[in-house]
Design a protein around this motif. Structure first.
Motif, PDB file in Angstrom:
ATOM      1  N   LEU A 121       9.388  -0.085  -2.715  1.00  0.00           N
ATOM      2  CA  LEU A 121       8.067  -0.384  -3.277  1.00  0.00           C
ATOM      3  C   LEU A 121       8.198  -0.964  -4.683  1.00  0.00           C
ATOM      4  O   LEU A 121       9.112  -0.604  -5.420  1.00  0.00           O
ATOM      5  CB  LEU A 121       7.216   0.885  -3.348  1.00  0.00           C
ATOM      6  CG  LEU A 121       6.768   1.505  -2.034  1.00  0.00           C
ATOM      7  CD1 LEU A 121       6.006   2.799  -2.308  1.00  0.00           C
ATOM      8  CD2 LEU A 121       5.920   0.547  -1.238  1.00  0.00           C
ATOM      9  N   LYS A 159      -1.961  -0.183  -0.679  1.00  0.00           N
ATOM     10  CA  LYS A 159      -0.885  -1.127  -0.346  1.00  0.00           C
ATOM     11  C   LYS A 159       0.426  -0.385  -0.121  1.00  0.00           C
ATOM     12  O   LYS A 159       1.184  -0.714   0.799  1.00  0.00           O
ATOM     13  CB  LYS A 159      -0.712  -2.150  -1.470  1.00  0.00           C
ATOM     14  CG  LYS A 159      -1.843  -3.141  -1.571  1.00  0.00           C
ATOM     15  CD  LYS A 159      -1.654  -4.047  -2.774  1.00  0.00           C
ATOM     16  CE  LYS A 159      -2.855  -4.954  -2.979  1.00  0.00           C
ATOM     17  NZ  LYS A 159      -2.734  -5.773  -4.182  1.00  0.00           N
ATOM     18  N   SER A 163       2.539  -0.252   3.357  1.00  0.00           N
ATOM     19  CA  SER A 163       3.927  -0.702   3.346  1.00  0.00           C
ATOM     20  C   SER A 163       4.863   0.388   3.850  1.00  0.00           C
ATOM     21  O   SER A 163       5.774   0.127   4.651  1.00  0.00           O
ATOM     22  CB  SER A 163       4.317  -1.123   1.928  1.00  0.00           C
ATOM     23  OG  SER A 163       5.660  -1.507   1.876  1.00  0.00           O
ATOM     24  N   THR A 166       4.568   0.787   7.670  1.00  0.00           N
ATOM     25  CA  THR A 166       5.260  -0.293   8.365  1.00  0.00           C
ATOM     26  C   THR A 166       6.769  -0.068   8.342  1.00  0.00           C
ATOM     27  O   THR A 166       7.442  -0.186   9.371  1.00  0.00           O
ATOM     28  CB  THR A 166       4.925  -1.649   7.702  1.00  0.00           C
ATOM     29  OG1 THR A 166       3.512  -1.832   7.735  1.00  0.00           O
ATOM     30  CG2 THR A 166       5.618  -2.790   8.402  1.00  0.00           C
ATOM     31  N   LYS A 167       7.291   0.265   7.179  1.00  0.00           N
ATOM     32  CA  LYS A 167       8.746   0.452   7.047  1.00  0.00           C
ATOM     33  C   LYS A 167       9.220   1.679   7.812  1.00  0.00           C
ATOM     34  O   LYS A 167      10.303   1.656   8.394  1.00  0.00           O
ATOM     35  CB  LYS A 167       9.118   0.542   5.570  1.00  0.00           C
ATOM     36  CG  LYS A 167       8.940  -0.792   4.886  1.00  0.00           C
ATOM     37  CD  LYS A 167       9.137  -0.712   3.414  1.00  0.00           C
ATOM     38  CE  LYS A 167       8.793  -2.097   2.848  1.00  0.00           C
ATOM     39  NZ  LYS A 167       8.951  -2.218   1.465  1.00  0.00           N
TER      40      LYS A 167
END
Length: 181
Positions: A121, A159, A163, A166-167
């Motif tokens: 990140l 955000k 993220s 998804t990861k």
């Protein structure tokens, strides 16, 4: 030290009158917190050392006036980290490489999917996530600590969560295919 005759040591950070005792008791937790903020153990150690140097010279004030020295140190670490990534970092190039590389112990979180994803990140999103979910601060407190608006805190957290999801889904898919579980 309370109840010295019975050998009991202080158990709460507020009970430590001596700075050395405080550091000895809280250092592992501060290093973990620094690791969560910075994303790697080396920067975490630097951050902890920098903050403890400053706190050590003002220990009497911190201990007597703040009420919770551990919370004060953690807040100082968060502020120091934010200040560090706000400044532009310049690298110093050297002509010669060192002859030997020092032994670097393995990072115990190296293969943890959440830590790997957290490391990727951007610094502001990582700071928001650590302050929110590790430190338990409210959006207003995070905004004040980072010097940003509450709306920015919300958007950065949103955000970051998207993220991370998804990861982590991608990492979970890789783990299933390799037989790891």
């Amino acid at each position: 030290m309370t109840s010295a005759g019975r050998g009991r040591t202080a158990t709460l950070p507020g009970e430590f009158v001596d700075f050395g005792d405080f550091v000895q008791a809280t250092l592992p937790g501060l290093l973990r917190y620094g690791h969560a903020l910075t994303g790697n153990p080396h920067d975490a150690a630097d951050l902890v050392q920098t903050v403890l140097e400053k706190i050590g010279s003002r220990w009497t004030y911190v201990h007597d006036k703040t009420g919770d020295p551990l919370a004060y140190v953690r807040r100082s670490m968060a502020n120091a980290h934010v200040s560090r990534w706000r400044r532009t970092r310049r690298e110093n190039l050297v002509a010669d490489l060192p002859d030997t590389s020092p032994h670097v112990p393995d990072d115990p979180f190296e293969h943890e999917p959440l830590w790997r994803a957290l490391r990727t990140l951007p610094p502001r999103q990582r700071a928001v996530m650590v302050l929110r979910y590790y430190e338990g601060l409210s959006e207003a407190e995070i905004a004040g600590a980072l010097g940003i608006t509450q709306g920015t805190v919300k958007s950065q957290a949103s955000k970051a969560i998207a993220s991370l999801r998804t990861k982590l889904k991608a990492a979970d898919g890789e783990g299933e295919g390799s037989g790891a579980g």
